[in-house]
Design a protein around this motif. Structure first.
Motif, mmCIF file in Angstrom:
data_model
loop_
_atom_site.group_PDB
_atom_site.id
_atom_site.type_symbol
_atom_site.label_atom_id
_atom_site.label_comp_id
_atom_site.label_asym_id
_atom_site.label_seq_id
_atom_site.Cartn_x
_atom_site.Cartn_y
_atom_site.Cartn_z
ATOM 1 N N LEU A 66 0.830 -1.199 -0.030
ATOM 2 C CA LEU A 66 0.077 -0.013 -0.038
ATOM 3 C C LEU A 66 0.780 1.303 -0.022
ATOM 4 O O LEU A 66 0.420 2.153 -0.659
ATOM 5 C CB LEU A 66 -1.133 -0.146 1.244
ATOM 6 C CG LEU A 66 -1.860 1.031 1.276
ATOM 7 C CD1 LEU A 66 -2.695 1.589 0.251
ATOM 8 C CD2 LEU A 66 -2.574 1.147 2.769
ATOM 9 N N TRP A 67 1.955 1.225 0.878
ATOM 10 C CA TRP A 67 2.763 2.308 0.593
ATOM 11 C C TRP A 67 3.558 2.537 -0.635
ATOM 12 O O TRP A 67 3.697 3.866 -1.022
ATOM 13 C CB TRP A 67 3.969 2.101 1.664
ATOM 14 C CG TRP A 67 5.078 3.176 1.849
ATOM 15 C CD1 TRP A 67 5.063 4.377 1.906
ATOM 16 C CD2 TRP A 67 6.483 2.563 1.506
ATOM 17 N NE1 TRP A 67 6.301 5.100 1.745
ATOM 18 C CE2 TRP A 67 7.181 4.162 1.467
ATOM 19 C CE3 TRP A 67 7.034 1.893 1.206
ATOM 20 C CZ2 TRP A 67 8.442 4.357 1.101
ATOM 21 C CZ3 TRP A 67 8.359 1.939 0.800
ATOM 22 C CH2 TRP A 67 9.101 3.166 0.898
ATOM 23 N N LEU A 68 3.936 1.347 -1.153
ATOM 24 C CA LEU A 68 4.505 1.870 -2.437
ATOM 25 C C LEU A 68 3.350 2.120 -3.665
ATOM 26 O O LEU A 68 3.908 3.108 -4.525
ATOM 27 C CB LEU A 68 4.986 0.355 -3.129
ATOM 28 C CG LEU A 68 6.223 -0.374 -2.218
ATOM 29 C CD1 LEU A 68 6.648 -1.665 -2.836
ATOM 30 C CD2 LEU A 68 7.535 0.751 -2.564
ATOM 31 N N VAL A 69 2.346 1.855 -3.399
ATOM 32 C CA VAL A 69 1.239 2.209 -4.314
ATOM 33 C C VAL A 69 0.885 3.821 -4.029
ATOM 34 O O VAL A 69 0.606 4.525 -4.933
ATOM 35 C CB VAL A 69 -0.111 1.270 -4.363
ATOM 36 C CG1 VAL A 69 -1.238 1.956 -4.983
ATOM 37 C CG2 VAL A 69 0.296 -0.092 -4.880
ATOM 38 N N ALA A 70 0.651 3.988 -2.867
ATOM 39 C CA ALA A 70 0.474 5.521 -2.423
ATOM 40 C C ALA A 70 1.576 6.595 -2.825
ATOM 41 O O ALA A 70 1.102 7.668 -3.164
ATOM 42 C CB ALA A 70 0.042 5.521 -0.953
ATOM 43 N N THR A 71 2.825 5.848 -2.988
ATOM 44 C CA THR A 71 3.877 6.882 -3.185
ATOM 45 C C THR A 71 4.460 6.660 -4.523
ATOM 46 O O THR A 71 5.454 7.246 -5.085
ATOM 47 C CB THR A 71 5.086 6.571 -2.217
ATOM 48 O OG1 THR A 71 5.289 5.252 -2.373
ATOM 49 C CG2 THR A 71 4.551 6.917 -0.750
ATOM 50 N N GLN A 75 -2.199 8.077 4.547
ATOM 51 C CA GLN A 75 -2.151 7.039 3.877
ATOM 52 C C GLN A 75 -0.742 6.033 3.788
ATOM 53 O O GLN A 75 -0.604 5.245 4.163
ATOM 54 C CB GLN A 75 -2.870 6.612 2.719
ATOM 55 C CG GLN A 75 -2.862 5.497 1.926
ATOM 56 C CD GLN A 75 -3.735 5.257 0.631
ATOM 57 O OE1 GLN A 75 -3.170 5.751 -0.254
ATOM 58 N NE2 GLN A 75 -4.988 4.802 0.555
ATOM 59 N N ALA A 76 0.091 6.884 3.196
ATOM 60 C CA ALA A 76 1.458 6.396 2.889
ATOM 61 C C ALA A 76 2.284 6.240 4.276
ATOM 62 O O ALA A 76 2.914 5.230 4.204
ATOM 63 C CB ALA A 76 2.109 7.326 2.125
ATOM 64 N N SER A 77 2.060 7.334 5.154
ATOM 65 C CA SER A 77 2.905 7.204 6.350
ATOM 66 C C SER A 77 2.506 6.167 7.289
ATOM 67 O O SER A 77 3.385 5.223 7.561
ATOM 68 C CB SER A 77 2.815 8.473 6.834
ATOM 69 O OG SER A 77 3.468 9.717 5.949
ATOM 70 N N VAL A 78 1.083 6.051 7.317
ATOM 71 C CA VAL A 78 0.611 4.952 8.205
ATOM 72 C C VAL A 78 0.868 3.798 7.675
ATOM 73 O O VAL A 78 1.363 2.842 8.587
ATOM 74 C CB VAL A 78 -0.930 5.002 8.394
ATOM 75 C CG1 VAL A 78 -1.481 3.922 9.102
ATOM 76 C CG2 VAL A 78 -1.457 6.436 9.110
ATOM 77 N N ALA A 79 0.899 3.508 6.304
ATOM 78 C CA ALA A 79 1.107 2.386 5.710
ATOM 79 C C ALA A 79 2.550 1.743 5.996
ATOM 80 O O ALA A 79 2.990 0.541 6.504
ATOM 81 C CB ALA A 79 0.703 2.149 4.233
ATOM 82 N N LEU A 80 3.406 2.619 5.615
ATOM 83 C CA LEU A 80 4.839 2.393 6.042
ATOM 84 C C LEU A 80 5.187 1.883 7.303
ATOM 85 O O LEU A 80 5.876 0.968 7.589
ATOM 86 C CB LEU A 80 5.606 3.629 5.309
ATOM 87 C CG LEU A 80 7.212 3.538 5.878
ATOM 88 C CD1 LEU A 80 7.825 2.396 5.110
ATOM 89 C CD2 LEU A 80 7.867 4.820 5.429
ATOM 90 N N GLY A 81 4.603 2.775 8.347
ATOM 91 C CA GLY A 81 5.134 2.552 9.692
ATOM 92 C C GLY A 81 4.320 1.183 10.171
ATOM 93 O O GLY A 81 5.166 0.212 10.842
ATOM 94 N N ALA A 82 3.185 0.928 9.586
ATOM 95 C CA ALA A 82 2.501 -0.615 9.999
ATOM 96 C C ALA A 82 3.233 -1.620 9.422
ATOM 97 O O ALA A 82 3.390 -2.554 10.180
ATOM 98 C CB ALA A 82 1.121 -0.540 9.517
#
Length: 233
Positions: A65-70, A197-204
């Motif tokens: 999700l992080w890769l997609v969001a960024t 979205q990106a930050s929460v996904a990366l941290g999770a």
């Protein structure tokens, strides 16, 4: 099993001797350490390894999700996530394979009741978690709060670790749940909605992979230390 009541099985005694020889631990510490895994039972090792595999899979989903969001989802970045997941899966499989060599949990009504309770509570906790996520996915867009959906998921996932920590007597879950909640709240209060979205996904993703790595690392250490060796001649 034969022998006097309360006697330790031969595999336990061999593993204890091996642990003492390899690590020079005091006898009292070695006894309590081994009792946790050999008599408090292999269910714990199996459960933690299985749980770690789920954490690894969901952590990978958060990374995706992080890769997609960024807009960073490329063959190279996808391969890196896949390699990390593969390493965790191979380690978890090694643990599950070697757990089978340990003495099985002692049969009895108490163990049966414990397992039933654990399955029941685990099912309820996960049913509540997924119901909350699906309900939020339906409600938040209708309220114009779509940006809160990803933080909400991470928060619910964090909260669900607290009853599981108590259920399975595994304090590390408190740390995982607390870290997810702290990270999510930090993103909400510090970052703009466009970054949530990106930050929460990366941290999770990082937190879940670290939690999986810790659980598997502990299990590997225990299994290596409890491999019976032949008695010195």
């Amino acid at each position: 099993m034969t022998g006097r009541p309360g006697a330790m099985p031969p595999k336990y005694l061999a593993a204890k001797r091996n642990l003492l020889q390899k690590n020079a631990l005091p006898a009292s510490r070695a006894s309590s350490y081994l009792r946790l895994m050999l008599t408090a039972n292999t269910d714990q090792l199996t459960g933690r390894a299985t749980g770690a595999l789920f954490l690894a899979a969901f952590g990978s989903a958060w990374f995706a999700l992080w890769l997609v969001a960024t807009h960073r989802l490329r063959p190279a970045t996808g391969a890196l996530v896949s390699l990390g997941l593969l390493a965790l899966v191979l380690t978890g499989s090694w643990v599950l394979r070697h757990v089978k060599r340990l003495p099985p949990p002692a049969p009895g009504l108490a163990n049966d009741l414990r397992r039933r309770r654990e399955r029941r509570v685990f099912g309820v906790v996960n049913a509540v978690q997924w119901s909350a996520i699906f309900f939020a996915g339906w409600l938040l867009p209708r309220l114009g709060l779509t940006a809160y959906f990803t933080p909400f998921i991470a928060g619910i996932v964090g909260l669900h670790f607290f009853p599981l920590a108590r259920l399975f007597h595994y304090p590390a879950h408190y740390i995982t749940g607390g870290a997810l909640l702290a990270w999510t709240l930090g993103c909400l209060f510090i970052l703009s909605q466009l970054e949530w979205q990106a930050s929460v996904a990366l941290g999770a993703g990082i937190i879940l992979w670290l939690s999986a790595s810790y659980s598997l690392g502990q299990a590997v250490q225990v299994l290596r230390n409890t491999q019976p060796t032949s008695a010195p001649k």
